[in-house]
Design an enzyme around this catalytic site. Structure first.
Site, PDB file in Angstrom:
ATOM      1  N   HIS A  38      22.944  80.789  11.281  1.00  0.00           N
ATOM      2  CA  HIS A  38      23.609  79.339  11.115  1.00  0.00           C
ATOM      3  C   HIS A  38      23.343  78.422  12.184  1.00  0.00           C
ATOM      4  CE1 HIS A  38      27.007  81.517   8.206  1.00  0.00           C
ATOM      5  NE2 HIS A  38      25.571  81.659   8.023  1.00  0.00           N
ATOM      6  N   ASN A  96      30.214  88.642   8.704  1.00  0.00           N
ATOM      7  CA  ASN A  96      30.108  87.487   9.741  1.00  0.00           C
ATOM      8  C   ASN A  96      31.116  87.612  10.858  1.00  0.00           C
ATOM      9  OD1 ASN A  96      28.235  85.642   8.796  1.00  0.00           O
ATOM     10  ND2 ASN A  96      29.362  84.966   7.231  1.00  0.00           N
ATOM     11  N   TYR A 123      24.373  74.793   8.219  1.00  0.00           N
ATOM     12  CA  TYR A 123      25.454  75.019   9.216  1.00  0.00           C
ATOM     13  C   TYR A 123      25.599  74.249  10.216  1.00  0.00           C
ATOM     14  CZ  TYR A 123      27.515  78.789   6.559  1.00  0.00           C
ATOM     15  OH  TYR A 123      28.069  79.445   5.505  1.00  0.00           O
ATOM     16  N   ARG A 153      41.249  84.471   7.922  1.00  0.00           N
ATOM     17  CA  ARG A 153      40.236  83.508   7.743  1.00  0.00           C
ATOM     18  C   ARG A 153      41.014  82.003   7.625  1.00  0.00           C
ATOM     19  NH1 ARG A 153      35.629  82.292   2.857  1.00  0.00           N
ATOM     20  NH2 ARG A 153      34.737  80.341   3.758  1.00  0.00           N
ATOM     21  N   CYS A 194      21.380  87.098   6.551  1.00  0.00           N
ATOM     22  CA  CYS A 194      22.038  86.068   5.881  1.00  0.00           C
ATOM     23  C   CYS A 194      21.525  85.374   4.830  1.00  0.00           C
ATOM     24  CB  CYS A 194      22.172  84.707   7.154  1.00  0.00           C
ATOM     25  SG  CYS A 194      23.035  83.226   6.427  1.00  0.00           S
ATOM     26  N   ASP A 195      22.451  84.945   3.894  1.00  0.00           N
ATOM     27  CA  ASP A 195      21.825  84.495   2.624  1.00  0.00           C
ATOM     28  C   ASP A 195      21.725  82.960   2.540  1.00  0.00           C
ATOM     29  OD1 ASP A 195      24.345  83.442   2.179  1.00  0.00           O
ATOM     30  OD2 ASP A 195      24.787  85.056   0.582  1.00  0.00           O
ATOM     31  N   ARG A 205      38.612  75.942   3.377  1.00  0.00           N
ATOM     32  CA  ARG A 205      37.613  76.617   2.340  1.00  0.00           C
ATOM     33  C   ARG A 205      38.571  77.817   2.005  1.00  0.00           C
ATOM     34  NH1 ARG A 205      34.558  77.073  -1.437  1.00  0.00           N
ATOM     35  NH2 ARG A 205      33.412  78.985  -1.687  1.00  0.00           N
TER      36      ARG A 205
HETATM   37  P1  NAD Z   1      36.829  89.347   1.561  1.00  0.00           P
HETATM   38  O1  NAD Z   1      37.888  89.127   2.400  1.00  0.00           O
HETATM   39  O2  NAD Z   1      36.973  89.062  -0.014  1.00  0.00           O
HETATM   40  O3  NAD Z   1      36.308  90.898   1.448  1.00  0.00           O
HETATM   41  C1  NAD Z   1      36.183  91.732   2.515  1.00  0.00           C
HETATM   42  C2  NAD Z   1      36.840  93.096   2.305  1.00  0.00           C
HETATM   43  O4  NAD Z   1      36.773  93.697   3.724  1.00  0.00           O
HETATM   44  C3  NAD Z   1      38.117  93.182   2.242  1.00  0.00           C
HETATM   45  O5  NAD Z   1      38.258  93.697   1.037  1.00  0.00           O
HETATM   46  C4  NAD Z   1      38.776  93.912   3.368  1.00  0.00           C
HETATM   47  O6  NAD Z   1      39.941  94.805   3.341  1.00  0.00           O
HETATM   48  C5  NAD Z   1      37.714  94.624   3.885  1.00  0.00           C
HETATM   49  N1  NAD Z   1      37.485  95.190   5.163  1.00  0.00           N
HETATM   50  C6  NAD Z   1      38.087  94.727   6.266  1.00  0.00           C
HETATM   51  N2  NAD Z   1      38.011  95.437   7.294  1.00  0.00           N
HETATM   52  C7  NAD Z   1      37.370  96.296   7.030  1.00  0.00           C
HETATM   53  C8  NAD Z   1      36.885  97.642   7.732  1.00  0.00           C
HETATM   54  N3  NAD Z   1      37.046  97.765   8.869  1.00  0.00           N
HETATM   55  N4  NAD Z   1      36.016  98.349   6.886  1.00  0.00           N
HETATM   56  C9  NAD Z   1      35.846  98.453   5.692  1.00  0.00           C
HETATM   57  N5  NAD Z   1      36.423  97.355   4.855  1.00  0.00           N
HETATM   58  C10 NAD Z   1      36.953  96.576   5.667  1.00  0.00           C
HETATM   59  O7  NAD Z   1      35.603  88.750   2.098  1.00  0.00           O
HETATM   60  P2  NAD Z   1      34.407  87.957   1.823  1.00  0.00           P
HETATM   61  O8  NAD Z   1      34.685  86.610   1.895  1.00  0.00           O
HETATM   62  O9  NAD Z   1      33.904  88.534   0.299  1.00  0.00           O
HETATM   63  O10 NAD Z   1      33.348  88.404   2.665  1.00  0.00           O
HETATM   64  C11 NAD Z   1      33.005  89.757   3.154  1.00  0.00           C
HETATM   65  C12 NAD Z   1      32.142  89.616   4.220  1.00  0.00           C
HETATM   66  O11 NAD Z   1      30.705  89.055   3.952  1.00  0.00           O
HETATM   67  C13 NAD Z   1      32.463  88.280   5.361  1.00  0.00           C
HETATM   68  O12 NAD Z   1      32.150  89.097   6.650  1.00  0.00           O
HETATM   69  C14 NAD Z   1      31.617  87.094   4.936  1.00  0.00           C
HETATM   70  O13 NAD Z   1      31.754  86.152   6.049  1.00  0.00           O
HETATM   71  C15 NAD Z   1      30.465  87.858   4.628  1.00  0.00           C
HETATM   72  N6  NAD Z   1      29.358  87.137   4.030  1.00  0.00           N
HETATM   73  C16 NAD Z   1      28.133  87.046   4.576  1.00  0.00           C
HETATM   74  C17 NAD Z   1      27.304  86.160   4.248  1.00  0.00           C
HETATM   75  C18 NAD Z   1      25.884  86.295   4.786  1.00  0.00           C
HETATM   76  O14 NAD Z   1      25.126  85.544   4.485  1.00  0.00           O
HETATM   77  N7  NAD Z   1      25.717  87.051   5.730  1.00  0.00           N
HETATM   78  C19 NAD Z   1      27.370  86.001   2.588  1.00  0.00           C
HETATM   79  C20 NAD Z   1      28.532  86.223   2.099  1.00  0.00           C
HETATM   80  C21 NAD Z   1      29.409  86.454   2.683  1.00  0.00           C
HETATM   81  C1  G6P Z   2      27.091  81.668   2.897  1.00  0.00           C
HETATM   82  C2  G6P Z   2      26.852  81.892   4.555  1.00  0.00           C
HETATM   83  C3  G6P Z   2      27.766  83.311   4.722  1.00  0.00           C
HETATM   84  C4  G6P Z   2      29.073  82.817   4.256  1.00  0.00           C
HETATM   85  C5  G6P Z   2      29.179  82.035   3.012  1.00  0.00           C
HETATM   86  C6  G6P Z   2      30.768  81.631   2.825  1.00  0.00           C
HETATM   87  O1  G6P Z   2      26.569  82.530   2.016  1.00  0.00           O
HETATM   88  O2  G6P Z   2      25.536  82.333   4.604  1.00  0.00           O
HETATM   89  O3  G6P Z   2      27.466  83.433   5.944  1.00  0.00           O
HETATM   90  O4  G6P Z   2      29.798  83.808   4.532  1.00  0.00           O
HETATM   91  O5  G6P Z   2      28.345  81.137   2.594  1.00  0.00           O
HETATM   92  O6  G6P Z   2      30.913  81.274   1.303  1.00  0.00           O
HETATM   93  P1  G6P Z   2      32.488  81.123   0.948  1.00  0.00           P
HETATM   94  O7  G6P Z   2      32.176  80.962  -0.205  1.00  0.00           O
HETATM   95  O8  G6P Z   2      33.301  82.543   1.378  1.00  0.00           O
HETATM   96  O9  G6P Z   2      32.942  80.094   1.785  1.00  0.00           O
HETATM   97 MN    MN Z   3      25.306  83.338   6.582  1.00  0.00          MN
END
Ligand code: NAD
Ligand code: G6P
Ligand code: MN
Length: 444
Positions: A202, A149, A265, A95, A172-173, A285
């Site tokens: 986004h 994502n 976004y 990231r 997406c949240d 970030r």
């Molecule tokens: P993070 O890095 O803290 O945790 C992600 C975990 O995924 C890690 O522990 C990692 O080991 C694991 N991982 C990696 N590859 C993997 C695989 N192939 N199978 C199983 N586990 C695996 O990440 P985070 O910041 O908490 O975010 C998690 C995900 O959720 C990210 O993709 C982030 O962008 C997404 N997210 C999306 C939304 C949304 O609105 N759609 C909101 C928040 C976070």
């Molecule tokens: C929002 C978006 C997610 C994104 C997150 C990032 O929730 O919808 O898609 O992953 O923000 O948050 P962070 O705190 O990890 O920057």
């Molecule tokens: Mn999102």
């Protein structure tokens, strides 16, 4: 409908968002009862540090739920009803590269938009395809609720590779999060706001905010408020400085385009140069989130682990991400037909008739036992259509570049991206990203 206890697997359970998701599952335990909770991550060390906190919390509030912590994917999906997917391929280290490499070229450094989002998409697609195949081997009828994502690119890729699998949903949240803030400003309950929305993930706009009790559209009132009030997040998860700056840019976007209310976004496309210039290449970030959320969560887990108890340990609640995940699953499991902003394919051009039929659009819709029913939005105006067609072309070329390992398509994708536009910069940043991502993807 009887609320049968369910088996849920969290994929990417080592995320530091997991303890708050557990808090949401605890708070919703009557509405969304669990039988078994499987916590799966490929990196066991990330779940290990959270395990005691999670076990103690579940023992206290949901003692009958069976818990499994595993890094073995052959154990992760057996008997599963729902997968809550939140993986970050490459972790925070990657990231950080996603955010910093573009800045070297004066380009926006963001995990889901611009070149950073491109690189992250290229890393996410294949592991996500692998995961869907694995899940279908062990749990052919389970729902896959994906939050990984960049959801726009992951969702589009999965829709191409699994066109007939209607039980994969990408969510997406951010719209949910923004509605929470709108509700605070408008002094209504967020669950009484029923949005209308169109866009790509986004990359979209709120067009109506109906008060479901009175039928009134509250958007004009909100727009009026934002003419002379700064937009502030009413979401404890989005109060770091970068998020405060982001919300302010909603006011700025509306100075130019006041018709609808833009998703936060969009700032990365309208104000790309300014945002890149204002960024600190040593502290993006990734560091902010690591020192903030990650540290807070890991400290709490450590306290629980060292004490062996929850004494003085707070119950973390995912007031946006966690709550939404559970509410989405609840609406499907118990056929509630609740309205969310949802992504899906513009199949038959049914949703937005003047957008391509393979576009992965995001609109309001309802979730029931039959899955997602996206509400047809209708034709969109030229300005938005132009922006969205450009962005869709970028997303489509990115997916094709990944699936075909095609360098030229990647270069075209990045050149189309509004946060890039110059082929020289597109090539330079692509080459740099490819080098740093060589363990994850390669193009010829
Ligand atoms: P993070 O890095 O803290 O945790 C992600 C975990 O995924 C890690 O522990 C990692 O080991 C694991 N991982 C990696 N590859 C993997 C695989 N192939 N199978 C199983 N586990 C695996 O990440 P985070 O910041 O908490 O975010 C998690 C995900 O959720 C990210 O993709 C982030 O962008 C997404 N997210 C999306 C939304 C949304 O609105 N759609 C909101 C928040 C976070
Ligand atoms: C929002 C978006 C997610 C994104 C997150 C990032 O929730 O919808 O898609 O992953 O923000 O948050 P962070 O705190 O990890 O920057
Ligand atoms: Mn999102």
């Amino acid at each position: 409908m009887e609320r049968r206890p369910l088996t849920v697997t969290i994929v990417g359970a080592g995320s530091t968002r997991t303890p708050a998701l557990i808090g949401s599952l605890v708070n919703y335990r009557e509405r969304f009862p669990l039988k078994k909770l499987i916590l799966f991550d490929i990196d066991k060390s990330r779940i290990d540090v959270q395990e005691d906190y999670i076990r103690l919390t579940m023992q206290k509030y949901c003692p009958d739920v069976e818990l499994i912590f595993t890094d073995d994917e052959d154990k992760a999906y057996i008997g599963m009803d729902y997968a809550f997917v939140q993986m970050r391929v490459g972790g925070f280290e990657m990231r950080s590269h996603d955010e910093k490499i573009p800045l070297k070229y004066g380009l926006v450094g963001q995990e889901t938009c611009g070149p950073g989002g491109f690189a992250y998409g290229m890393r996410s697609i294949k592991p996500m395809i692998h995961m869907v195949n694995k899940i279908r081997e062990f749990a052919p009828d389970a729902w896959i609720l994906n939050y990984t994502n960049p959801a726009a690119i992951v969702g589009l890729a999965l829709s191409k590779v699994f066109p007939h699998d209607d039980k994969i949903l990408n969510m997406c949240d951010q719209p949910y999060s923004m509605i929470k803030s709108f509700a605070k400003i408008l002094e209504v309950d967020m669950y009484d706001i029923e949005p209308r929305y169109f866009g790509l993930n986004h990359f979209g706009w709120f067009t109506k905010l109906y008060n479901s009790k009175t039928g009134e559209d509250l958007l004009p009132k909100l727009k009026n408020y934002l003419l002379d009030h700064e937009f502030k997040p009413f979401n404890a998860e989005q109060r770091d400085q970068s998020w405060l700056d982001t919300y302010k840019n909603v006011n700025r976007m509306m100075e130019f385009f006041p018709e609808y209310l833009p998703n936060t976004y969009l700032q990365y496309y309208f104000f790309a140069d300014d945002i890149a210039k204002a960024s600190n290449p040593e502290f993006t970030r990734a560091e902010e989130a690591k020192r903030g959320r990650e540290k807070q969560v890991l400290d709490i887990c450590k306290q629980a682990r060292e004490q062996g108890s929850l004494e003085g340990v707070p119950l973390l609640i995912g007031e946006v991400h966690g709550n939404m995940m559970v509410e989405v699953a609840e609406s499907i499991a118990f056929d509630l037909k609740k309205v969310f902003v949802i992504m899906g394919v513009n199949k038959g051009r049914d949703i937005i008739p003047n957008m391509p039929e393979d576009a992965f659009v995001e609109v309001a819709g309802e979730l029931s036992k039959d899955g997602a029913k996206l509400y047809p939005y209708g034709e969109i105006k030229t300005f938005y259509k132009g922006l969205m067609e450009n962005q869709h072309a970028y997303e489509k070329l990115t997916v094709e570049a990944c699936l075909e390992s095609n360098y030229q398509k990647a270069l075209e994708a990045l050149t189309l991206n509004r946060a890039v536009t110059k082929p020289e910069k597109a090539r330079a940043v692509l080459d740099d990203l490819m080098e740093v991502n060589k363990d994850y993807w390669n193009l010829k």
